[in-house]
Design an enzyme around this catalytic site. Structure first.
Site, short mmCIF file in Angstrom:
data_model
loop_
_atom_site.label_atom_id
_atom_site.label_comp_id
_atom_site.label_asym_id
_atom_site.label_seq_id
_atom_site.Cartn_x
_atom_site.Cartn_y
_atom_site.Cartn_z
N SER A 20 44.42 -23.07 67.67
CA SER A 20 44.91 -24.42 68.00
C SER A 20 43.85 -25.23 68.72
CB SER A 20 46.12 -24.31 68.94
OG SER A 20 47.26 -23.94 68.24
N GLY A 91 48.15 -25.86 58.45
CA GLY A 91 49.22 -26.81 58.78
C GLY A 91 48.86 -27.71 59.95
N ARG A 120 54.87 -27.56 52.88
CA ARG A 120 55.06 -27.86 54.32
C ARG A 120 55.44 -29.33 54.48
NH1 ARG A 120 51.93 -24.16 57.38
NH2 ARG A 120 53.26 -24.73 59.13
N GLN A 166 52.49 -30.14 66.80
CA GLN A 166 51.69 -30.80 65.75
C GLN A 166 52.08 -32.27 65.62
OE1 GLN A 166 52.16 -28.36 62.26
NE2 GLN A 166 50.83 -26.75 63.06
N ASP A 316 54.94 -18.80 67.30
CA ASP A 316 54.20 -17.98 66.33
C ASP A 316 54.35 -16.48 66.59
OD1 ASP A 316 53.36 -20.26 65.01
OD2 ASP A 316 51.57 -20.47 66.24
N LYS A 343 57.36 -22.55 58.33
CA LYS A 343 55.99 -22.11 58.62
C LYS A 343 55.28 -21.73 57.32
CE LYS A 343 56.30 -22.92 62.93
NZ LYS A 343 55.54 -24.04 63.49
N ARG A 347 59.72 -17.74 57.73
CA ARG A 347 59.50 -16.54 58.54
C ARG A 347 60.80 -15.88 58.99
NH1 ARG A 347 54.27 -18.35 61.98
NH2 ARG A 347 52.74 -17.98 60.34
N ARG A 389 50.52 -14.14 59.77
CA ARG A 389 51.23 -13.48 60.87
C ARG A 389 52.17 -12.39 60.36
NH1 ARG A 389 49.00 -16.27 64.95
NH2 ARG A 389 48.77 -18.50 64.61
C1 S3P Z 1 50.52 -25.47 66.34
C2 S3P Z 1 51.83 -25.76 66.61
C3 S3P Z 1 52.95 -24.96 66.09
C4 S3P Z 1 52.49 -23.60 65.61
C5 S3P Z 1 51.25 -23.68 64.76
C6 S3P Z 1 50.11 -24.31 65.55
C7 S3P Z 1 49.48 -26.37 66.89
O1 S3P Z 1 53.54 -25.67 65.01
O2 S3P Z 1 53.50 -22.95 64.90
O3 S3P Z 1 50.85 -22.39 64.37
O4 S3P Z 1 48.29 -25.99 66.91
O5 S3P Z 1 49.83 -27.48 67.32
P1 S3P Z 1 54.68 -26.79 65.26
O6 S3P Z 1 54.11 -27.77 66.21
O7 S3P Z 1 54.98 -27.43 63.94
O8 S3P Z 1 55.84 -26.03 65.80
#
Ligand code: S3P
Length: 429
Positions: A20, A91, A120, A166, A316, A343, A347, A389
Protein backbone atom coordinates in the site's frame (compact mmCIF):
# COMPACT_ATOMS: atom_id res chain seq x y z
CA UNK A 1 3.00 -26.68 -5.09
CA UNK A 2 2.82 -28.94 -2.03
CA UNK A 3 3.26 -27.78 1.56
CA UNK A 4 3.94 -30.63 3.97
CA UNK A 5 3.17 -30.46 7.70
CA UNK A 6 6.06 -28.66 9.44
CA UNK A 7 7.66 -29.95 12.63
CA UNK A 8 8.23 -26.40 13.91
CA UNK A 9 9.20 -22.99 12.54
CA UNK A 10 12.06 -20.98 13.92
CA UNK A 11 14.40 -18.15 13.06
CA UNK A 12 14.10 -14.63 11.75
CA UNK A 13 12.49 -13.24 8.63
CA UNK A 14 12.15 -9.68 7.32
CA UNK A 15 8.69 -8.82 6.02
CA UNK A 16 8.73 -7.56 2.41
CA UNK A 17 8.13 -3.85 1.87
CA UNK A 18 4.59 -2.54 2.25
CA UNK A 19 2.49 -2.74 -0.92
CA UNK A 20 0.00 0.00 0.00
CA UNK A 21 2.74 2.46 0.96
CA UNK A 22 4.86 1.62 -2.11
CA UNK A 23 1.90 2.38 -4.43
CA UNK A 24 1.30 5.70 -2.67
CA UNK A 25 4.97 6.67 -2.66
CA UNK A 26 5.22 6.10 -6.43
CA UNK A 27 2.01 8.03 -7.14
CA UNK A 28 2.84 10.97 -4.87
CA UNK A 29 6.38 10.92 -6.27
CA UNK A 30 4.94 11.32 -9.77
CA UNK A 31 2.69 14.16 -8.55
CA UNK A 32 5.55 16.01 -6.82
CA UNK A 33 7.59 18.76 -8.45
CA UNK A 34 11.00 17.78 -7.04
CA UNK A 35 12.56 14.28 -7.19
CA UNK A 36 11.38 11.86 -4.51
CA UNK A 37 13.65 9.11 -3.16
CA UNK A 38 11.85 5.95 -2.05
CA UNK A 39 13.84 3.64 0.22
CA UNK A 40 12.84 -0.05 0.17
CA UNK A 41 10.27 0.09 -2.62
CA UNK A 42 8.39 -3.20 -2.99
CA UNK A 43 9.42 -4.93 -6.21
CA UNK A 44 6.36 -7.13 -6.81
CA UNK A 45 3.94 -7.42 -9.71
CA UNK A 46 1.37 -4.90 -8.39
CA UNK A 47 3.85 -2.18 -7.50
CA UNK A 48 5.77 -2.65 -10.76
CA UNK A 49 2.49 -1.86 -12.54
CA UNK A 50 2.46 1.45 -10.63
CA UNK A 51 6.01 2.37 -11.70
CA UNK A 52 5.10 1.61 -15.32
CA UNK A 53 1.90 3.65 -15.05
CA UNK A 54 3.66 6.77 -13.74
CA UNK A 55 6.30 6.42 -16.47
CA UNK A 56 3.55 6.31 -19.08
CA UNK A 57 2.27 9.57 -17.57
CA UNK A 58 5.61 11.32 -17.98
CA UNK A 59 7.43 10.68 -14.69
CA UNK A 60 11.06 9.54 -14.82
CA UNK A 61 11.75 6.45 -12.74
CA UNK A 62 15.20 5.31 -11.73
CA UNK A 63 15.45 1.93 -10.01
CA UNK A 64 18.62 1.12 -8.05
CA UNK A 65 17.90 -2.08 -6.18
CA UNK A 66 15.51 -1.31 -3.34
CA UNK A 67 15.86 2.42 -3.89
CA UNK A 68 13.62 4.11 -6.46
CA UNK A 69 13.94 7.75 -7.44
CA UNK A 70 10.99 9.40 -9.15
CA UNK A 71 11.16 12.70 -10.96
CA UNK A 72 7.52 13.68 -11.22
CA UNK A 73 5.55 15.92 -13.51
CA UNK A 74 3.87 18.03 -10.83
CA UNK A 75 0.23 17.98 -9.76
CA UNK A 76 -1.38 19.17 -12.99
CA UNK A 77 1.08 18.13 -15.72
CA UNK A 78 0.58 14.40 -16.29
CA UNK A 79 1.14 13.50 -19.95
CA UNK A 80 -1.67 11.89 -21.95
CA UNK A 81 -0.35 8.44 -22.93
CA UNK A 82 -0.94 6.96 -26.39
CA UNK A 83 -2.22 3.66 -25.06
CA UNK A 84 -4.38 2.49 -22.18
CA UNK A 85 -2.60 2.34 -18.81
CA UNK A 86 -2.27 -1.32 -17.79
CA UNK A 87 -2.82 -1.67 -14.03
CA UNK A 88 -2.26 -5.46 -14.20
CA UNK A 89 -3.85 -7.00 -11.09
CA UNK A 90 -3.48 -3.89 -8.89
CA UNK A 91 -6.81 -2.74 -7.44
CA UNK A 92 -5.11 0.02 -5.45
CA UNK A 93 -3.60 1.52 -8.59
CA UNK A 94 -6.96 1.24 -10.37
CA UNK A 95 -8.71 3.22 -7.60
CA UNK A 96 -6.05 5.76 -6.58
CA UNK A 97 -4.60 6.89 -9.92
CA UNK A 98 -7.90 8.31 -11.30
CA UNK A 99 -7.88 10.80 -8.40
CA UNK A 100 -4.78 12.40 -9.89
CA UNK A 101 -5.92 12.01 -13.51
CA UNK A 102 -9.22 13.76 -12.77
CA UNK A 103 -7.24 16.99 -12.30
CA UNK A 104 -5.51 16.89 -15.73
CA UNK A 105 -7.68 19.44 -17.53
CA UNK A 106 -8.63 18.50 -21.09
CA UNK A 107 -6.60 15.25 -21.15
CA UNK A 108 -8.07 11.72 -21.40
CA UNK A 109 -6.84 8.49 -19.90
CA UNK A 110 -7.94 4.85 -20.08
CA UNK A 111 -7.17 2.31 -17.34
CA UNK A 112 -7.44 -1.41 -17.94
CA UNK A 113 -6.00 -4.58 -16.41
CA UNK A 114 -6.19 -8.37 -16.18
CA UNK A 115 -9.38 -10.45 -16.09
CA UNK A 116 -9.69 -10.12 -12.29
CA UNK A 117 -9.33 -6.31 -12.51
CA UNK A 118 -12.12 -6.25 -15.09
CA UNK A 119 -14.45 -7.59 -12.38
CA UNK A 120 -13.50 -4.98 -9.74
CA UNK A 121 -16.09 -2.20 -9.30
CA UNK A 122 -15.02 1.38 -10.11
CA UNK A 123 -18.39 3.12 -9.75
CA UNK A 124 -17.32 3.87 -6.17
CA UNK A 125 -14.63 6.23 -7.46
CA UNK A 126 -16.49 7.40 -10.57
CA UNK A 127 -19.28 8.97 -8.47
CA UNK A 128 -17.15 11.40 -6.39
CA UNK A 129 -14.86 12.26 -9.32
CA UNK A 130 -17.88 13.20 -11.47
CA UNK A 131 -19.25 15.27 -8.63
CA UNK A 132 -15.92 17.12 -8.55
CA UNK A 133 -16.10 17.87 -12.28
CA UNK A 134 -14.23 15.10 -14.13
CA UNK A 135 -15.81 13.01 -16.91
CA UNK A 136 -15.68 9.33 -16.01
CA UNK A 137 -16.96 6.34 -17.95
CA UNK A 138 -16.83 2.65 -17.14
CA UNK A 139 -17.96 -0.56 -18.84
CA UNK A 140 -21.59 -1.18 -17.84
CA UNK A 141 -21.19 1.93 -15.70
CA UNK A 142 -19.28 -0.11 -13.17
CA UNK A 143 -16.22 -2.02 -14.41
CA UNK A 144 -12.87 -1.37 -16.19
CA UNK A 145 -11.84 -0.32 -18.75
CA UNK A 146 -12.26 3.04 -17.04
CA UNK A 147 -12.01 6.33 -18.90
CA UNK A 148 -11.20 9.58 -17.15
CA UNK A 149 -11.20 13.00 -18.76
CA UNK A 150 -9.71 15.61 -16.45
CA UNK A 151 -11.50 18.84 -15.64
CA UNK A 152 -11.41 21.90 -13.43
CA UNK A 153 -12.31 20.36 -10.10
CA UNK A 154 -14.68 21.58 -7.41
CA UNK A 155 -14.15 20.86 -3.71
CA UNK A 156 -16.89 18.60 -2.31
CA UNK A 157 -18.09 17.13 0.98
CA UNK A 158 -18.11 13.42 0.37
CA UNK A 159 -19.54 10.68 2.51
CA UNK A 160 -18.14 7.24 1.72
CA UNK A 161 -20.71 4.44 1.45
CA UNK A 162 -18.08 1.85 2.40
CA UNK A 163 -15.00 2.13 4.64
CA UNK A 164 -12.56 1.87 1.73
CA UNK A 165 -9.08 3.38 1.94
CA UNK A 166 -8.84 3.18 -1.84
CA UNK A 167 -11.91 5.34 -2.45
CA UNK A 168 -10.97 7.74 0.35
CA UNK A 169 -7.47 8.11 -1.13
CA UNK A 170 -8.84 8.72 -4.62
CA UNK A 171 -10.95 11.64 -3.40
CA UNK A 172 -8.05 13.03 -1.32
CA UNK A 173 -5.75 13.02 -4.37
CA UNK A 174 -8.34 14.78 -6.54
CA UNK A 175 -8.93 17.30 -3.73
CA UNK A 176 -5.37 18.58 -4.08
CA UNK A 177 -6.35 20.27 -7.36
CA UNK A 178 -9.88 21.34 -6.36
CA UNK A 179 -10.99 24.92 -5.75
CA UNK A 180 -11.14 24.90 -1.94
CA UNK A 181 -11.41 22.56 1.06
CA UNK A 182 -12.72 19.03 0.48
CA UNK A 183 -14.03 16.84 3.27
CA UNK A 184 -14.28 13.04 3.23
CA UNK A 185 -16.20 11.15 5.90
CA UNK A 186 -15.75 7.40 6.32
CA UNK A 187 -18.19 5.08 8.14
CA UNK A 188 -15.27 3.45 10.01
CA UNK A 189 -11.52 4.07 10.19
CA UNK A 190 -9.54 2.53 7.32
CA UNK A 191 -5.81 2.55 6.56
CA UNK A 192 -4.51 6.11 6.59
CA UNK A 193 -1.22 5.93 4.64
CA UNK A 194 -2.37 8.51 2.08
CA UNK A 195 -3.25 11.04 4.78
CA UNK A 196 0.08 10.51 6.54
CA UNK A 197 2.06 10.89 3.32
CA UNK A 198 0.14 14.01 2.26
CA UNK A 199 0.83 15.57 5.66
CA UNK A 200 4.52 14.74 5.21
CA UNK A 201 4.37 16.35 1.74
CA UNK A 202 3.28 19.67 3.26
CA UNK A 203 -0.45 19.42 2.46
CA UNK A 204 -2.92 20.99 4.91
CA UNK A 205 -4.92 17.96 6.03
CA UNK A 206 -6.55 17.14 9.35
CA UNK A 207 -8.80 14.48 10.82
CA UNK A 208 -11.62 14.90 13.25
CA UNK A 209 -13.22 11.59 14.17
CA UNK A 210 -14.08 9.89 10.89
CA UNK A 211 -13.94 13.10 8.89
CA UNK A 212 -10.93 14.37 6.93
CA UNK A 213 -10.51 17.89 5.65
CA UNK A 214 -7.93 18.62 2.96
CA UNK A 215 -7.01 21.88 1.28
CA UNK A 216 -5.93 22.24 -2.33
CA UNK A 217 -2.19 22.53 -2.87
CA UNK A 218 0.23 24.08 -5.37
CA UNK A 219 2.77 21.31 -5.07
CA UNK A 220 3.83 18.29 -3.05
CA UNK A 221 7.18 18.51 -1.22
CA UNK A 222 8.05 14.95 -0.33
CA UNK A 223 11.85 14.55 -0.61
CA UNK A 224 12.04 10.94 0.60
CA UNK A 225 9.84 8.08 1.78
CA UNK A 226 11.03 5.04 3.71
CA UNK A 227 8.73 2.05 3.24
CA UNK A 228 8.22 -0.22 6.28
CA UNK A 229 7.62 -3.98 6.12
CA UNK A 230 4.10 -4.98 5.10
CA UNK A 231 1.94 -6.12 8.04
CA UNK A 232 -0.39 -7.93 5.61
CA UNK A 233 2.53 -10.00 4.28
CA UNK A 234 3.93 -10.50 7.78
CA UNK A 235 0.50 -11.79 8.83
CA UNK A 236 1.10 -15.08 6.96
CA UNK A 237 4.29 -15.65 8.99
CA UNK A 238 2.46 -14.68 12.19
CA UNK A 239 -0.28 -17.24 11.43
CA UNK A 240 2.30 -19.93 10.62
CA UNK A 241 4.19 -19.25 13.87
CA UNK A 242 1.04 -19.30 15.98
CA UNK A 243 -0.33 -22.49 14.37
CA UNK A 244 2.66 -24.81 13.96
CA UNK A 245 3.49 -26.51 17.29
CA UNK A 246 6.86 -25.66 18.82
CA UNK A 247 7.36 -22.54 16.67
CA UNK A 248 9.15 -19.36 17.72
CA UNK A 249 9.79 -16.65 15.10
CA UNK A 250 11.06 -13.12 14.87
CA UNK A 251 9.58 -11.00 12.07
CA UNK A 252 11.66 -7.87 11.62
CA UNK A 253 10.70 -4.33 10.53
CA UNK A 254 6.93 -4.67 10.34
CA UNK A 255 4.81 -1.53 9.85
CA UNK A 256 2.56 -1.19 12.92
CA UNK A 257 0.38 1.79 11.96
CA UNK A 258 -2.78 1.30 14.07
CA UNK A 259 -4.99 1.21 10.98
CA UNK A 260 -3.11 -1.90 9.77
CA UNK A 261 -2.74 -3.96 12.93
CA UNK A 262 -6.33 -5.13 13.40
CA UNK A 263 -5.22 -8.71 12.66
CA UNK A 264 -2.55 -8.63 15.36
CA UNK A 265 -5.13 -7.42 17.88
CA UNK A 266 -7.49 -10.22 16.79
CA UNK A 267 -4.70 -12.81 17.20
CA UNK A 268 -3.95 -11.49 20.68
CA UNK A 269 -7.64 -11.66 21.55
CA UNK A 270 -7.57 -15.30 20.44
CA UNK A 271 -4.75 -15.76 22.99
CA UNK A 272 -2.12 -16.06 20.25
CA UNK A 273 1.38 -15.04 21.35
CA UNK A 274 2.58 -12.01 19.33
CA UNK A 275 4.88 -9.60 21.12
CA UNK A 276 5.70 -6.23 19.58
CA UNK A 277 5.33 -2.53 20.10
CA UNK A 278 2.12 -1.72 18.20
CA UNK A 279 1.03 1.88 17.61
CA UNK A 280 -1.89 3.01 19.80
CA UNK A 281 -4.98 4.56 18.24
CA UNK A 282 -4.39 8.31 17.97
CA UNK A 283 -6.97 11.06 17.57
CA UNK A 284 -4.61 13.34 15.68
CA UNK A 285 -3.18 12.63 12.24
CA UNK A 286 0.56 11.90 12.33
CA UNK A 287 2.96 11.65 9.36
CA UNK A 288 5.19 8.94 10.78
CA UNK A 289 4.79 5.23 9.83
CA UNK A 290 5.94 3.28 12.93
CA UNK A 291 7.74 -0.09 12.70
CA UNK A 292 8.37 -2.89 15.18
CA UNK A 293 9.78 -6.40 15.31
CA UNK A 294 7.22 -9.10 16.08
CA UNK A 295 8.04 -12.06 18.29
CA UNK A 296 5.64 -14.94 17.61
CA UNK A 297 5.21 -18.28 19.38
CA UNK A 298 2.88 -21.23 19.04
CA UNK A 299 0.07 -21.58 21.58
CA UNK A 300 -3.53 -22.70 22.03
CA UNK A 301 -6.17 -20.39 20.52
CA UNK A 302 -9.66 -19.35 21.57
CA UNK A 303 -12.45 -18.34 19.16
CA UNK A 304 -13.41 -14.71 18.70
CA UNK A 305 -15.97 -12.47 16.99
CA UNK A 306 -14.95 -9.75 14.50
CA UNK A 307 -17.57 -7.02 13.96
CA UNK A 308 -17.90 -4.38 11.22
CA UNK A 309 -15.77 -1.55 12.73
CA UNK A 310 -12.77 -3.87 12.97
CA UNK A 311 -13.14 -5.19 9.40
CA UNK A 312 -11.28 -2.40 7.50
CA UNK A 313 -8.41 -2.64 9.99
CA UNK A 314 -7.87 -6.32 9.10
CA UNK A 315 -9.52 -6.54 5.68
CA UNK A 316 -6.72 -8.39 3.86
CA UNK A 317 -6.05 -10.70 6.81
CA UNK A 318 -9.61 -12.00 7.30
CA UNK A 319 -8.83 -15.23 5.37
CA UNK A 320 -6.19 -15.88 8.03
CA UNK A 321 -8.74 -15.29 10.80
CA UNK A 322 -10.76 -18.12 9.21
CA UNK A 323 -7.66 -20.32 9.16
CA UNK A 324 -6.88 -19.59 12.84
CA UNK A 325 -10.54 -20.29 13.64
CA UNK A 326 -10.09 -23.87 12.38
CA UNK A 327 -7.56 -24.44 15.19
CA UNK A 328 -9.30 -22.42 17.95
CA UNK A 329 -11.57 -23.62 20.72
CA UNK A 330 -15.15 -22.51 19.95
CA UNK A 331 -16.82 -20.66 17.08
CA UNK A 332 -15.04 -17.79 15.32
CA UNK A 333 -17.38 -15.40 13.49
CA UNK A 334 -16.66 -12.52 11.10
CA UNK A 335 -19.52 -10.08 10.35
CA UNK A 336 -19.86 -6.92 8.28
CA UNK A 337 -17.21 -8.05 5.80
CA UNK A 338 -19.24 -8.12 2.55
CA UNK A 339 -16.39 -6.13 0.93
CA UNK A 340 -14.47 -9.42 0.86
CA UNK A 341 -16.67 -10.49 -2.03
CA UNK A 342 -15.18 -7.66 -4.15
CA UNK A 343 -11.47 -8.41 -3.70
CA UNK A 344 -9.13 -10.16 -6.20
CA UNK A 345 -11.65 -13.00 -5.90
CA UNK A 346 -14.82 -13.43 -3.85
CA UNK A 347 -12.84 -14.11 -0.69
CA UNK A 348 -15.85 -15.30 1.29
CA UNK A 349 -16.68 -18.17 -1.02
CA UNK A 350 -12.99 -18.81 -1.84
CA UNK A 351 -11.98 -19.13 1.81
CA UNK A 352 -15.05 -21.11 2.86
CA UNK A 353 -14.89 -23.61 -0.03
CA UNK A 354 -11.09 -23.77 0.15
CA UNK A 355 -10.86 -24.48 3.87
CA UNK A 356 -13.84 -26.84 3.85
CA UNK A 357 -12.02 -28.99 1.29
CA UNK A 358 -9.14 -29.22 3.78
CA UNK A 359 -11.44 -30.47 6.57
CA UNK A 360 -12.76 -27.23 8.13
CA UNK A 361 -16.22 -26.90 9.71
CA UNK A 362 -16.97 -23.52 8.13
CA UNK A 363 -19.93 -21.80 6.54
CA UNK A 364 -20.40 -18.60 4.56
CA UNK A 365 -22.82 -15.87 5.53
CA UNK A 366 -23.86 -12.91 3.38
CA UNK A 367 -21.29 -10.67 5.07
CA UNK A 368 -18.65 -13.04 6.42
CA UNK A 369 -18.26 -16.56 7.75
CA UNK A 370 -18.48 -18.74 10.86
CA UNK A 371 -15.94 -21.46 11.61
CA UNK A 372 -16.01 -24.00 14.42
CA UNK A 373 -12.62 -25.23 15.56
CA UNK A 374 -12.42 -29.00 15.23
CA UNK A 375 -8.86 -29.67 16.25
CA UNK A 376 -7.09 -28.40 13.13
CA UNK A 377 -7.04 -29.25 9.44
CA UNK A 378 -6.57 -32.54 7.67
CA UNK A 379 -5.22 -31.22 4.37
CA UNK A 380 -5.93 -31.72 0.67
CA UNK A 381 -5.95 -29.38 -2.32
CA UNK A 382 -6.84 -25.69 -2.49
CA UNK A 383 -7.25 -23.57 -5.61
CA UNK A 384 -5.88 -20.03 -5.16
CA UNK A 385 -8.21 -18.84 -7.96
CA UNK A 386 -5.47 -16.42 -9.03
CA UNK A 387 -5.63 -14.59 -5.67
CA UNK A 388 -2.28 -14.01 -3.91
CA UNK A 389 -3.72 -14.01 -0.41
CA UNK A 390 -5.63 -17.26 -1.02
CA UNK A 391 -2.42 -18.90 -2.29
CA UNK A 392 -0.40 -17.84 0.77
CA UNK A 393 -3.19 -18.89 3.15
CA UNK A 394 -3.17 -22.34 1.50
CA UNK A 395 0.59 -22.66 2.04
CA UNK A 396 0.33 -21.80 5.75
CA UNK A 397 -2.61 -24.22 6.08
CA UNK A 398 -0.35 -26.93 4.64
CA UNK A 399 2.40 -26.40 7.24
CA UNK A 400 -0.18 -26.51 10.06
CA UNK A 401 -2.21 -29.45 8.65
CA UNK A 402 -1.84 -33.12 9.48
CA UNK A 403 -1.53 -34.40 5.89
CA UNK A 404 -0.22 -31.44 3.85
CA UNK A 405 -1.83 -29.13 1.30
CA UNK A 406 -1.37 -28.79 -2.43
CA UNK A 407 -1.89 -25.19 -3.62
CA UNK A 408 -2.99 -24.71 -7.21
CA UNK A 409 -1.65 -21.40 -8.53
CA UNK A 410 1.02 -20.57 -5.94
CA UNK A 411 2.66 -18.17 -8.41
CA UNK A 412 -0.11 -15.64 -7.58
CA UNK A 413 1.95 -14.75 -4.46
CA UNK A 414 4.25 -12.69 -6.72
CA UNK A 415 1.64 -9.93 -6.74
CA UNK A 416 2.62 -8.86 -3.21
CA UNK A 417 5.32 -11.20 -1.81
CA UNK A 418 7.66 -12.66 -4.45
CA UNK A 419 9.97 -14.43 -1.92
CA UNK A 420 7.15 -15.94 0.13
CA UNK A 421 7.83 -19.65 -0.51
CA UNK A 422 11.58 -19.24 0.08
CA UNK A 423 10.99 -17.30 3.32
CA UNK A 424 8.60 -19.96 4.58
CA UNK A 425 11.03 -22.74 3.65
CA UNK A 426 13.83 -20.89 5.48
CA UNK A 427 11.81 -20.90 8.69
CA UNK A 428 10.82 -24.54 8.36
CA UNK A 429 14.35 -25.89 7.92
C1 S3P B 1 -5.86 -0.99 0.09
C2 S3P B 1 -7.09 -0.91 0.67
C3 S3P B 1 -7.97 -2.08 0.86
C4 S3P B 1 -7.19 -3.37 0.74
C5 S3P B 1 -6.28 -3.40 -0.45
C6 S3P B 1 -5.27 -2.26 -0.35
C7 S3P B 1 -5.08 0.25 -0.09
O1 S3P B 1 -8.99 -2.04 -0.12
O2 S3P B 1 -8.06 -4.47 0.69
O3 S3P B 1 -5.57 -4.61 -0.49
O4 S3P B 1 -3.86 0.19 -0.34
O5 S3P B 1 -5.68 1.33 0.03
P1 S3P B 1 -10.34 -1.19 0.10
O6 S3P B 1 -9.94 0.18 0.41
O7 S3P B 1 -11.14 -1.26 -1.18
O8 S3P B 1 -11.04 -1.89 1.22
Amino acid sequence: MRFEPARSLSGEVRAPADKSISHRAALLGAMASEPVRIERYLHAADTTSTLQAVQALGALVEVRGDRVVIRGTGLREAREPERAIDVGNAGTLLRLLPGWLAAQEGRSFTLDGDSSIRARPVDRIAAPLREMGAEVQAREGRFPPLQVRGGRLRAIDYELGVASAQVKSCVLLAALAADGATTVTEPARSRDHTERMLLKAGVTIAREGHRLRVLNADELLLDSVSVPGDPSSAAFMVAAGVLVPGSRLLIADVGVNWTRTGFLRIVRRMQGIVLGDLEEETEELVEHEPVSDLDVAHGALEATVVEAPEVPLAIDELPLVALLGCFAEGETVVRGAQELRLKETDRISGVVEGLRALGADIEATADGFAVRGNGGLRGGTIDARGDHRMAMMGAVAGLASSEGVEVLGMDAAAVSYPGFVEDLAGLAS
